[in-house]
Each structure stands twice: as C-alpha cells, then as structure tokens.
Design a protein around this motif. Structure first.
Motif, PDB file in Angstrom:
ATOM      1  N   THR A 207       0.787  -1.196  -0.056  1.00  0.00           N
ATOM      2  CA  THR A 207      -0.040  -0.085   0.109  1.00  0.00           C
ATOM      3  C   THR A 207       1.063   0.949  -0.035  1.00  0.00           C
ATOM      4  N   TYR A 208       0.562   2.093  -1.151  1.00  0.00           N
ATOM      5  CA  TYR A 208       1.449   3.443  -0.966  1.00  0.00           C
ATOM      6  C   TYR A 208       0.709   4.707  -1.195  1.00  0.00           C
ATOM      7  N   ILE A 209       1.350   5.612  -0.770  1.00  0.00           N
ATOM      8  CA  ILE A 209       0.755   7.051  -0.749  1.00  0.00           C
ATOM      9  C   ILE A 209       1.202   7.953  -1.595  1.00  0.00           C
ATOM     10  N   LEU A 210       0.417   8.505  -2.746  1.00  0.00           N
ATOM     11  CA  LEU A 210       1.164   9.167  -3.838  1.00  0.00           C
ATOM     12  C   LEU A 210       0.803  10.673  -3.149  1.00  0.00           C
ATOM     13  N   ARG A 211       1.690  11.541  -3.588  1.00  0.00           N
ATOM     14  CA  ARG A 211       1.513  12.907  -3.458  1.00  0.00           C
ATOM     15  C   ARG A 211       0.180  13.346  -3.946  1.00  0.00           C
ATOM     16  N   PRO A 212      -0.504  14.200  -3.396  1.00  0.00           N
ATOM     17  CA  PRO A 212      -1.904  14.607  -3.662  1.00  0.00           C
ATOM     18  C   PRO A 212      -1.988  15.488  -4.682  1.00  0.00           C
ATOM     19  N   ASN A 213      -0.813  16.112  -5.218  1.00  0.00           N
ATOM     20  CA  ASN A 213      -1.014  17.220  -6.178  1.00  0.00           C
ATOM     21  C   ASN A 213      -1.069  16.592  -7.733  1.00  0.00           C
TER      22      ASN A 213
ATOM     23  N   VAL B 135       6.060   9.035  -4.121  1.00  0.00           N
ATOM     24  CA  VAL B 135       5.408   8.175  -3.142  1.00  0.00           C
ATOM     25  C   VAL B 135       5.842   8.794  -2.082  1.00  0.00           C
ATOM     26  N   MET B 136       5.078   9.141  -1.201  1.00  0.00           N
ATOM     27  CA  MET B 136       5.319   9.548   0.049  1.00  0.00           C
ATOM     28  C   MET B 136       5.658   8.503   1.306  1.00  0.00           C
TER      29      MET B 136
END
Lengths: 111, 81
Positions: free
Chosen positions: A8-14, A86-87
């Motif tokens: 599971t990964y978090i991408l930058r929101p922009n 990827v944050m």
C-alpha cells in the motif's frame, strides 16, 4: 519461491486523476521488470491522512497485490522509498489468515 | 467469631464481554478497515487493553498488528492531541 505480498503506498496529492493512474501503472510495471507478477491493483483515491506527512494532510492511496520472491519484493520496497512521487509505502507479506480472508467473500468494507 | 462471607469477593468479577471479532467469526483483521479499528483505540490514539475492549487474546494480537500497520500508512494517528 514465490510469496504473496501486498503493498500500500501513498502518492503526493497534487496529481490529477489520470496522472495518478499513470504513476500506479508505472509502479506495477516496475515490479514486473524486477520479476514479480501483479495480481491486482486498486486505487483507493484521495484520502485525508491521520497526521501530517511531508507538509501535506492528504494523499492518493493505492494498493497492489502481487506474488514474487523475497528479493524482488525487497527491491520494490527500496525503489518506492526512492520514488519522489511516493510519500510512504507499506509492504506486507500476506499470512495464512489474510489469504483465507481473501478467498472467503469478506463482509469487511474497506474504507 | 463471624466468618467472612467467601462469596462476596468472587461476586465482584463481572461477566466477561464476548470478543466482538469471535462473534463475527473474523478470520483476519485488515489494517485498511479503519472504521472497525477506530473502535479499539482511545481518543488519544492508544490501543485499548483487552480488559476494556473485551477481545480474546488471539484477536487482540491480530488487532495490535493491524493498528500498527494502519498507523504507518496514516489511516490512524500515532498520537491524537
């Protein structure tokens, strides 16, 4: 030996929707390059983070379910930490309970 | 000499809550299931002890892992102030 994993990964929101999809596809492609087979990818979409990360409070979540050997999984994790889009990434080896839950139709709604 | 009533001590223990995961026949506790996990952390963000949550040992162990994973990917806070 191939093992079941989930990352599971978090991408930058922009990122725009389409742009985010591209990044997600690129990451799946990366895994294939290093020798893993992608079983499913899912974009959970933009969500509010429980705490501030890299000065933002939102992120685009994505989950990728795959099979590979341990070395490839580790390499993917390394590449994700280097990826500036990827944050954060969380790599998980699915144990027998998780696999059993996957097979049985789960009544658990994923948020 | 008056004998102390033995039962009085025993009766203080109240009935144990049934483990809510056992009730649901949960095979696994997923870290992505934030709505569910939220019920087992305090307002501060700490994991509630078994004494309070009423979970069985097996499910409490699984829950602990799930909460910790959820914290890493910011589904749950490490601290809530």
């Amino acid at each position: 030996m191939s093992v079941d994993y989930e990352v599971t990964y978090i991408l930058r929101p922009n990122f725009e929707e389409a742009e985010a999809d591209e990044r997600i596809a690129a990451i799946a492609e990366q895994l294939k390059q290093i020798g893993g087979s992608v079983l499913a990818t899912e974009k959970l979409g933009k969500k509010r983070l429980a705490y501030e990360m890299n000065d933002v409070r939102e992120g685009i979540y994505a989950v990728m379910r795959f099979q590979s050997d341990a070395a490839a999984a580790k390499e993917l994790e390394r590449q994700l930490t280097l990826n500036e889009n990827v944050m954060r990434a969380l790599l998980i080896k699915l144990d027998k309970h998780a696999l059993a839950a996957e097979k049985a139709p789960p009544p658990i709604p994923t948020l | 000499m008056a004998t102390k009533p033995k039962r009085a001590v025993k009766e203080r223990r109240t009935k144990r809550k049934p483990c809510s995961f056992c009730v649901d026949k949960a095979i696994d506790i997923n870290y992505k299931d934030v709505g569910r996990l939220k019920k087992y952390v305090s307002e501060r963000g700490k994991i509630l002890p078994r004494r309070i949550s009423g979970n069985c040992a097996k499910h409490q162990r699984m829950l602990t892992v799930a909460v910790k994973r959820a914290r890493i990917i910011a589904f749950l806070p490490f601290v809530n102030e």
